[in-house]
Design a protein around this motif. Structure first.
Motif, PDB file in Angstrom:
ATOM      1  N   UNK A   1       0.823  -1.217   0.000  1.00 12.44           N
ATOM      2  CA  UNK A   1       0.000   0.000   0.000  1.00 12.44           C
ATOM      3  C   UNK A   1       0.861   1.275   0.000  1.00 12.44           C
ATOM      4  N   UNK A   2       0.243   2.383  -0.316  1.00  8.05           N
ATOM      5  CA  UNK A   2       0.956   3.643  -0.474  1.00  8.05           C
ATOM      6  C   UNK A   2       1.608   4.113   0.823  1.00  8.05           C
ATOM      7  N   UNK A   3       0.945   3.911   1.949  1.00  8.72           N
ATOM      8  CA  UNK A   3       1.546   4.365   3.211  1.00  8.72           C
ATOM      9  C   UNK A   3       2.834   3.600   3.515  1.00  8.72           C
ATOM     10  N   UNK A   4       2.905   2.342   3.108  1.00  9.40           N
ATOM     11  CA  UNK A   4       4.131   1.568   3.311  1.00  9.40           C
ATOM     12  C   UNK A   4       5.225   2.054   2.361  1.00  9.40           C
ATOM     13  N   UNK A   5       4.870   2.436   1.160  1.00  3.82           N
ATOM     14  CA  UNK A   5       5.843   2.959   0.201  1.00  3.82           C
ATOM     15  C   UNK A   5       6.482   4.232   0.749  1.00  3.82           C
ATOM     16  N   UNK A   6       5.669   5.097   1.352  1.00  3.96           N
ATOM     17  CA  UNK A   6       6.194   6.344   1.909  1.00  3.96           C
ATOM     18  C   UNK A   6       7.154   6.082   3.068  1.00  3.96           C
ATOM     19  N   UNK A   7       6.869   5.076   3.864  1.00  3.37           N
ATOM     20  CA  UNK A   7       7.782   4.701   4.952  1.00  3.37           C
ATOM     21  C   UNK A   7       9.109   4.219   4.385  1.00  3.37           C
ATOM     22  N   UNK A   8       9.064   3.530   3.265  1.00  7.67           N
ATOM     23  CA  UNK A   8      10.288   3.046   2.625  1.00  7.67           C
ATOM     24  C   UNK A   8      11.134   4.215   2.129  1.00  7.67           C
ATOM     25  N   UNK A   9      10.506   5.225   1.542  1.00  7.97           N
ATOM     26  CA  UNK A   9      11.236   6.417   1.110  1.00  7.97           C
ATOM     27  C   UNK A   9      11.936   7.065   2.304  1.00  7.97           C
ATOM     28  N   UNK A  10      11.228   7.139   3.434  1.00  7.34           N
ATOM     29  CA  UNK A  10      11.808   7.743   4.635  1.00  7.34           C
ATOM     30  C   UNK A  10      13.027   6.954   5.115  1.00  7.34           C
ATOM     31  N   UNK A  11      12.948   5.635   5.086  1.00 10.47           N
ATOM     32  CA  UNK A  11      14.071   4.801   5.539  1.00 10.47           C
ATOM     33  C   UNK A  11      15.287   4.991   4.654  1.00 10.47           C
ATOM     34  N   UNK A  12      15.080   4.991   3.353  1.00  4.66           N
ATOM     35  CA  UNK A  12      16.221   5.025   2.431  1.00  4.66           C
ATOM     36  C   UNK A  12      16.876   6.403   2.359  1.00  4.66           C
ATOM     37  N   UNK A  13      16.125   7.452   2.671  1.00  5.90           N
ATOM     38  CA  UNK A  13      16.678   8.809   2.622  1.00  5.90           C
ATOM     39  C   UNK A  13      17.485   9.156   3.876  1.00  5.90           C
ATOM     40  N   UNK A  14      17.402   8.312   4.895  1.00  2.00           N
ATOM     41  CA  UNK A  14      18.083   8.606   6.155  1.00  2.00           C
ATOM     42  C   UNK A  14      19.593   8.638   5.960  1.00  2.00           C
ATOM     43  N   UNK A  15      20.238   9.736   6.409  1.00  2.00           N
ATOM     44  CA  UNK A  15      21.685   9.872   6.283  1.00  2.00           C
ATOM     45  C   UNK A  15      22.339  10.266   7.606  1.00  2.00           C
ATOM     46  N   UNK A  16      21.552  10.437   8.649  1.00  2.00           N
ATOM     47  CA  UNK A  16      22.090  10.864   9.934  1.00  2.00           C
ATOM     48  C   UNK A  16      22.663   9.675  10.695  1.00  2.00           C
ATOM     49  N   UNK A  17      23.497   9.982  11.667  1.00  2.00           N
ATOM     50  CA  UNK A  17      24.088   8.916  12.492  1.00  2.00           C
ATOM     51  C   UNK A  17      23.151   8.483  13.612  1.00  2.00           C
ATOM     52  N   UNK A  18      22.155   9.296  13.889  1.00  2.00           N
ATOM     53  CA  UNK A  18      21.181   8.951  14.926  1.00  2.00           C
ATOM     54  C   UNK A  18      19.985   8.282  14.242  1.00  2.00           C
ATOM     55  N   UNK A  19      19.856   6.983  14.431  1.00  2.00           N
ATOM     56  CA  UNK A  19      18.835   6.188  13.745  1.00  2.00           C
ATOM     57  C   UNK A  19      17.700   5.870  14.709  1.00  2.00           C
ATOM     58  N   UNK A  20      16.480   6.178  14.293  1.00  2.00           N
ATOM     59  CA  UNK A  20      15.308   5.801  15.083  1.00  2.00           C
ATOM     60  C   UNK A  20      14.707   4.515  14.503  1.00  2.00           C
ATOM     61  N   UNK A  21      13.739   3.972  15.200  1.00  2.00           N
ATOM     62  CA  UNK A  21      13.122   2.722  14.730  1.00  2.00           C
ATOM     63  C   UNK A  21      12.440   2.902  13.378  1.00  2.00           C
TER      64      UNK A  21
END
Length: 272
Positions: A137-157
């Motif tokens: 579903x689309x909401x899961x796709x958006x979560x995937x974009x958020x995960x892959x764009x992460x570049x910070x050293x502080x990682x949340x769940x």
């Protein structure tokens, strides 16, 4: 002689006394104990010598040992299982562990390799977005974009590696077969648009989810069975992509045989 006649005539004058122990009469005995006692007293069998006692003890010990030898040794459950893994590869548990496992399995030992993996998976998601929208579903796709764009050293769940979505994207992004092992589900992911090269050139990434919060890498033996293909890949991938399955048919059948998994007709899947 005269004295004896007097004792017979007058028993009170005799010097004889009643025996202290009652004599055992002949005939039928009154109790089992009395019969056993009489049998022992009348027995002509002698007590065994020290040499005979030693021989008897040695004979009993030999018989006991031979009986023990005939019993097969007990095996622990782990000894009866065939081992298919050669080693495990642990990675830093900093929220990037899933991406680190992929980087290490692809030969990138750089501590920052997880950044490249996230970036490559982001590019793949953007390039083949239409295909992935068929899967989730689309909401899961958006979560995937958020995960892959992460570049910070502080990682949340929210930026943790998530199965099965991220493994399917990784299979296509790196043209690799991704084998996922966990306590709850075991799945193999294949690329959906890349033409399958010869089996000897296949790259196989094996990762395991442990303790409910961490990924590690695994190395499997060449004859190790692998779990079935991801059912959404089977349903939505192009016909040409199914060529990836051919070199692994026997391994998947062996996996199903070991776990007693029945074949499922892919046409039985229901689209809601």
């Amino acid at each position: 002689m005269l004295d004896k006649l007097k004792e017979i005539a007058s028993p009170r004058t005799t010097g004889m006394q009643e025996p202290s122990k009652k004599a055992v009469p002949r005939g039928r005995l009154g109790t089992k104990q009395t019969r056993a006692q009489q049998k022992k007293e009348n027995s002509t069998k002698r007590d065994p010598s020290q040499f005979e006692l030693f021989e008897e003890s040695q004979s009993k010990q030999t018989k006991s040992n031979s009986t023990k030898l005939r019993k097969p040794p007990r095996k622990s459950p782990n000894q009866s299982k065939k081992q298919y893994g050669t080693y495990t590869e642990n990675v830093k548990a900093d929220g990037n562990c899933g991406f680190r496992v992929i980087a290490h399995q692809l030969g990138d030992d750089n501590d920052e390799g997880w950044r490249t993996i996230r970036w490559e998976m982001l590019c793949e998601l953007q390039t083949n977005l239409e295909f992935y929208q068929k899967l989730w579903p689309e909401d899961e796709i958006q979560k995937m974009f958020t995960r892959y764009k992460c570049e910070t050293d502080i990682i949340t769940t929210n930026e943790w590696f998530v199965t099965p979505m991220d493994e399917q994207v990784a299979a296509q992004a790196f043209s690799s077969v991704v084998v996922s092992i966990s306590r709850h589900d075991n799945v193999t992911f294949f690329p959906h648009q890349t033409h399958s090269p010869a089996a000897c050139y296949h790259r196989v990434i094996v990762m395991a989810f442990v303790n409910g919060n961490h990924f590690i890498g695994l190395n499997l033996k060449p004859d190790a069975p692998i779990p079935p293909a991801y059912y959404l890949w089977v349903k939505h991938s192009p016909a040409d992509a199914k060529n990836w399955l051919s070199p692994y048919d026997d391994k998947i059948k062996e996996w199903k045989r070991i776990l007693n998994i029945k074949e499922v007709d892919q046409n039985d899947f229901i689209t809601i």
